[in-house]
Motif scaffolding. Structure first.
Motif, mmCIF file in Angstrom:
data_model
loop_
_atom_site.group_PDB
_atom_site.id
_atom_site.type_symbol
_atom_site.label_atom_id
_atom_site.label_comp_id
_atom_site.label_asym_id
_atom_site.label_seq_id
_atom_site.Cartn_x
_atom_site.Cartn_y
_atom_site.Cartn_z
ATOM 1 N N CYS A 66 1.127 -0.976 -0.107
ATOM 2 C CA CYS A 66 -0.279 0.093 -0.212
ATOM 3 C C CYS A 66 0.675 1.333 -0.471
ATOM 4 O O CYS A 66 2.076 1.536 0.762
ATOM 5 C CB CYS A 66 -1.038 0.219 0.812
ATOM 6 N N THR A 67 0.396 1.951 -1.007
ATOM 7 C CA THR A 67 0.933 3.608 -0.902
ATOM 8 C C THR A 67 0.437 4.401 -0.031
ATOM 9 O O THR A 67 0.609 5.913 -0.073
ATOM 10 C CB THR A 67 1.270 3.867 -1.970
ATOM 11 N N GLY A 68 -0.673 4.795 0.538
ATOM 12 C CA GLY A 68 -1.637 5.759 1.265
ATOM 13 C C GLY A 68 -1.422 6.054 2.615
ATOM 14 O O GLY A 68 0.000 5.349 3.176
ATOM 15 N N PRO A 69 -2.526 6.819 2.847
ATOM 16 C CA PRO A 69 -1.736 7.433 4.384
ATOM 17 C C PRO A 69 -1.958 6.568 5.396
ATOM 18 O O PRO A 69 -2.669 5.319 4.881
ATOM 19 C CB PRO A 69 -2.808 8.215 4.439
ATOM 20 N N ILE A 70 -1.776 6.357 6.686
ATOM 21 C CA ILE A 70 -1.902 5.533 7.684
ATOM 22 C C ILE A 70 -2.869 5.993 8.535
ATOM 23 O O ILE A 70 -2.750 6.947 9.391
ATOM 24 C CB ILE A 70 -0.617 5.668 8.411
ATOM 25 N N LYS A 71 -3.855 5.588 8.750
ATOM 26 C CA LYS A 71 -4.919 6.087 9.514
ATOM 27 C C LYS A 71 -5.101 4.977 10.120
ATOM 28 O O LYS A 71 -5.385 3.973 10.123
ATOM 29 C CB LYS A 71 -5.923 6.119 8.545
ATOM 30 N N TYR A 72 -5.944 5.651 12.139
ATOM 31 C CA TYR A 72 -5.827 4.340 13.212
ATOM 32 C C TYR A 72 -4.867 3.435 13.064
ATOM 33 O O TYR A 72 -5.043 2.140 13.194
ATOM 34 C CB TYR A 72 -6.987 3.529 13.057
ATOM 35 N N GLY A 73 -3.170 3.573 12.659
ATOM 36 C CA GLY A 73 -2.531 3.171 12.862
ATOM 37 C C GLY A 73 -2.166 2.291 12.068
ATOM 38 O O GLY A 73 -1.400 1.097 11.972
ATOM 39 N N SER A 74 -2.386 1.968 10.866
ATOM 40 C CA SER A 74 -3.348 0.653 9.781
ATOM 41 C C SER A 74 -3.030 1.754 8.404
ATOM 42 O O SER A 74 -4.174 2.733 8.043
ATOM 43 C CB SER A 74 -4.409 -0.063 9.122
ATOM 44 N N ILE A 75 -2.130 1.031 7.823
ATOM 45 C CA ILE A 75 -1.887 1.680 6.081
ATOM 46 C C ILE A 75 -2.549 1.891 5.343
ATOM 47 O O ILE A 75 -3.654 0.403 5.371
ATOM 48 C CB ILE A 75 -0.573 1.607 5.757
ATOM 49 N N MET A 76 -3.113 2.422 4.192
ATOM 50 C CA MET A 76 -4.809 2.282 4.300
ATOM 51 C C MET A 76 -4.095 2.047 2.184
ATOM 52 O O MET A 76 -3.297 2.981 0.953
ATOM 53 C CB MET A 76 -5.487 3.975 3.530
#
Length: 98
Positions: A41-51
């Protein structure tokens, strides 16, 4: 104090061997899938998980999650898929609460 009350509600809650194995299976799933997600994944990290940022990354993540669950169900046949999923939810909620 009422000893019956104390016996019911004020005892040590030590997990059984089965509960420990179930928790270990769920923890294994969360760690393995998150490690894979961080690779693809190349997305942002939200709630400790990468999106994932696109449908291809989402497809890769979902395919890996299904395979990881299938491996766990084979590795821990004493638990149903639903039991493992429920414990995974508990593990993930404990991780995000930290």
């Amino acid at each position: 104090m009422n000893t019956a009350f104390a016996n019911l509600y004020q005892s040590d809650f030590t997990p059984t061997e089965s509960e420990r194995r179930l928790s270990a299976a769920a923890e294994q799933y969360v760690v393995e899938t998150e490690a894979y997600d961080r690779i693809v994944c190349t997305g942002p990290i939200k709630y400790g998980s990468i999106m994932p940022t696109n449908s291809y990354e989402r497809w890769l993540v979902n395919r890996n999650a299904i395979r990881a669950m299938d491996r766990l169900c084979t590795q821990y046949p004493e638990f149903t898929r639903q039991q493992i999923l429920r414990e995974i939810t508990r593990v993930e909620s404990r991780r995000t609460a930290l």
